[in-house]
Motif scaffolding. Structure first.
Motif, mmCIF file in Angstrom:
data_model
loop_
_atom_site.group_PDB
_atom_site.id
_atom_site.type_symbol
_atom_site.label_atom_id
_atom_site.label_comp_id
_atom_site.label_asym_id
_atom_site.label_seq_id
_atom_site.Cartn_x
_atom_site.Cartn_y
_atom_site.Cartn_z
ATOM 1 N N VAL A 62 61.936 61.667 42.763
ATOM 2 C CA VAL A 62 62.467 61.121 44.021
ATOM 3 C C VAL A 62 61.399 61.018 45.111
ATOM 4 N N HIS A 63 61.758 60.283 46.163
ATOM 5 C CA HIS A 63 60.929 60.217 47.365
ATOM 6 C C HIS A 63 61.334 61.332 48.341
ATOM 7 N N HIS A 64 62.623 61.538 48.491
ATOM 8 C CA HIS A 64 63.141 62.610 49.364
ATOM 9 C C HIS A 64 63.635 63.772 48.502
ATOM 10 N N GLY A 65 62.790 64.790 48.393
ATOM 11 C CA GLY A 65 63.182 65.968 47.624
ATOM 12 C C GLY A 65 63.833 67.010 48.515
ATOM 13 N N THR A 183 57.732 52.082 56.159
ATOM 14 C CA THR A 183 59.087 52.288 55.647
ATOM 15 C C THR A 183 59.701 53.590 56.164
ATOM 16 N N GLY A 184 61.012 53.686 56.074
ATOM 17 C CA GLY A 184 61.713 54.938 56.374
ATOM 18 C C GLY A 184 62.027 55.160 57.843
ATOM 19 N N GLY A 185 61.854 56.397 58.288
ATOM 20 C CA GLY A 185 62.186 56.760 59.673
ATOM 21 C C GLY A 185 60.953 56.732 60.552
ATOM 22 N N GLY A 225 66.537 49.468 57.675
ATOM 23 C CA GLY A 225 67.223 50.467 56.857
ATOM 24 C C GLY A 225 66.248 51.445 56.223
ATOM 25 N N HIS A 226 66.514 52.750 56.384
ATOM 26 C CA HIS A 226 65.637 53.775 55.808
ATOM 27 C C HIS A 226 65.684 53.681 54.275
ATOM 28 N N HIS A 227 66.909 53.718 53.769
ATOM 29 C CA HIS A 227 67.081 53.639 52.311
ATOM 30 C C HIS A 227 66.609 52.283 51.777
ATOM 31 N N THR A 229 64.414 50.199 52.837
ATOM 32 C CA THR A 229 62.958 49.969 52.811
ATOM 33 C C THR A 229 62.235 50.920 51.851
ATOM 34 N N GLU A 230 62.910 52.009 51.439
ATOM 35 C CA GLU A 230 62.219 52.994 50.589
ATOM 36 C C GLU A 230 62.743 53.014 49.161
ATOM 37 N N ARG A 231 63.360 51.923 48.764
ATOM 38 C CA ARG A 231 63.945 51.838 47.431
ATOM 39 C C ARG A 231 62.931 51.442 46.370
HETATM 40 ZN ZN LIG Z 1 62.093 58.465 53.980
#
Ligand SMILES: [Zn+2]
Length: 258
Positions: A62-65, A183-185, A225-227, A229-231
């Motif tokens: 994952v990207h967000h663990g 990307t993201g926040g 979008g956070h999700h 852009t980080e897909r």
């Molecule tokens: Zn993120």
């Protein structure tokens, strides 16, 4: 594939040791020693673990663990539910946060540019993994596709390709020649984008003050979008190692409107 060999390879390929972050990058939770089936996803949520179990995955990437710097260190509540489900099924959890954002090929910024048809400017502020500063390589600069000549056209293109209507701050008729993205926040980096004198800055989320920064600088802002852009980064990384080591891989998208 041996888990520890995969872990060493990924740590090296993503230069994990050189990038300071707010979470541990790499193998976060140890599972089975041999990995044959890999599932990738944006966030190590309960829903992703459930999908990985259904797909008989040996590892999740994952990207967000988990285990963020300011998290409660206790294993209770949400973390307990997730960790218990993961460990009961002996699934390995690999997480790559900033090292994935900045990677020049597989990273979120690189992969978003690919999806959107943006041409990154070489040698500007883009990926320079030589430094340990987490800012390096985080903001990318480049040119939009020919069909994205105005802010309105750029926003419509984002909506079509990411499957989500973005929030747009600025005059829709504004000509767009040079853009920056992260990307993201990363709405807080709008001030860097203003210094770069781009026509528009694109990130995932938005804050109250982002509106004023955009309005008063004239740099248009798009929260795509956070999700959304980080897909792309984590799926590209999963596919890359799956091909290299002949693993079975599937990217699982758990929709998130934020
Ligand atoms: Zn993120």
């Amino acid at each position: 594939m041996n888990r520890d060999d995969l872990s060493l390879y990924l740590d090296d390929h993503l230069q994990v040791a050189r990038i300071k972050d707010y979470c541990p990058n790499g193998l976060q939770v140890q599972g089975k020693p041999i990995i044959k089936t890999l599932v990738s996803g944006v966030t190590a949520s309960l829903a992703l673990i459930e999908e990985a179990i259904a797909l008989k995955a040996d590892a999740i990437m994952v990207h967000h663990g988990w285990f963020w710097k300011n998290d409660d260190a206790r294993v209770i509540g949400q973390l307990h539910s997730r960790l218990k489900l993961l460990m009961d099924h002996e699934i390995n959890l690999f997480a790559y946060h900033l090292p994935l954002d900045v990677h020049p090929v597989l990273g979120n910024n690189a992969q978003l540019a690919k999806v959107m048809g943006w041409k990154p400017l070489m040698g500007s502020k883009r990926a320079s993994l030589g430094s340990a500063s987490p800012m390096d390589g985080l903001i990318w600069e480049g040119h939009p596709e020919a069909s994205q000549k105005t802010l309105g056209q750029l926003a419509r293109s984002i909506s079509g390709r990411l499957g989500r209507d973005p929030l747009v701050i600025g005059d829709l008729n504004k000509p767009i020649k040079r853009i920056a993205w992260c990307t993201g926040g990363a709405q807080g980096y709008i001030n860097q984008a203003i210094e770069m004198k781009v026509d528009a800055y694109i990130s995932g989320e938005v804050s109250e003050q982002t509106f004023h920064a955009a309005e008063e600088s004239g740099v248009a802002y798009i929260a795509a979008g956070h999700h959304a852009t980080e897909r792309y980064g984590i799926g590209a990384l999963g596919e890359f190692v799956a091909q290299k080591y002949k693993l079975k891989h599937q990217f699982v998208d758990i929709p998130n409107p934020v």
